[in-house]
Design a protein around this motif. Structure first.
Motif, PDB file in Angstrom:
ATOM      1  N   GLN A   3      38.370 -14.897  26.244  1.00  0.00           N
ATOM      2  CA  GLN A   3      37.306 -13.980  25.833  1.00  0.00           C
ATOM      3  C   GLN A   3      36.700 -13.344  27.066  1.00  0.00           C
ATOM      4  O   GLN A   3      36.426 -14.021  28.063  1.00  0.00           O
ATOM      5  N   TYR A  94      35.304  -0.853  30.001  1.00  0.00           N
ATOM      6  CA  TYR A  94      36.008  -2.035  29.519  1.00  0.00           C
ATOM      7  C   TYR A  94      36.441  -2.905  30.692  1.00  0.00           C
ATOM      8  O   TYR A  94      36.890  -2.405  31.723  1.00  0.00           O
ATOM      9  N   TRP A 106      41.381  -7.897  27.092  1.00  0.00           N
ATOM     10  CA  TRP A 106      40.380  -6.841  27.205  1.00  0.00           C
ATOM     11  C   TRP A 106      39.062  -7.298  26.583  1.00  0.00           C
ATOM     12  O   TRP A 106      39.055  -8.041  25.601  1.00  0.00           O
ATOM     13  N   GLY A 107      37.975  -6.794  27.145  1.00  0.00           N
ATOM     14  CA  GLY A 107      36.676  -6.993  26.538  1.00  0.00           C
ATOM     15  C   GLY A 107      36.420  -5.934  25.481  1.00  0.00           C
ATOM     16  O   GLY A 107      37.238  -5.035  25.249  1.00  0.00           O
ATOM     17  N   GLN A 108      35.243  -6.019  24.881  1.00  0.00           N
ATOM     18  CA  GLN A 108      34.912  -5.127  23.766  1.00  0.00           C
ATOM     19  C   GLN A 108      34.290  -3.819  24.247  1.00  0.00           C
ATOM     20  O   GLN A 108      34.169  -2.867  23.474  1.00  0.00           O
TER      21      GLN A 108
END
Length: 116
Positions: A3, A94, A106-108
């Motif tokens: 995450q 990102y 990848w992040g949100q």
């Protein structure tokens, strides 16, 4: 489970500064090359800056001298210090963690808006 969580985005006036953070969990952070990318409305996502596991850095020409990427392996966090911001820097930013076939995450995203 890997995450990436970005934070630090917001609204800033032209010439201002922001510091983005990306906290990683569920990965061996020190093994990963970390990067910041951005995507403006109607445009393709582009690489802004990367930092390798060894600390080597690479920047988009447009941000050289204004942005600085850094990492804290003890805190599993990568940072993007953004100075002298311009309206053209407005985008969703990102975070990416890439270790080739080991993993690519990848992040949100976090919104950065530069406007007076």
């Amino acid at each position: 489970q890997a995450q990436l969580v970005e934070s630090g985005g917001g609204l800033v006036q032209p010439g201002g500064s922001l510091r983005l953070s990306c906290a990683a969990s569920g990965i061996t952070f020190s093994m990963y090359a970390m990067g910041w990318y951005r995507q403006a409305p109607g445009k393709q996502r582009e690489l802004v800056a990367t930092i390798g596991s060894s600390g080597s850095t690479n920047y988009l020409d447009l941000v050289k001298g204004r942005f600085t990427i850094s990492r804290d392996n003890a805190k599993n966090t990568v940072f993007l210090q953004m100075n002298s911001l311009e309206p053209e820097d407005t985008a969703v930013y990102y975070c990416r963690a890439n270790a080739g076939r080991v993993g690519d995450y990848w992040g949100q995203g976090t919104q950065v808006t530069v406007s007076s």
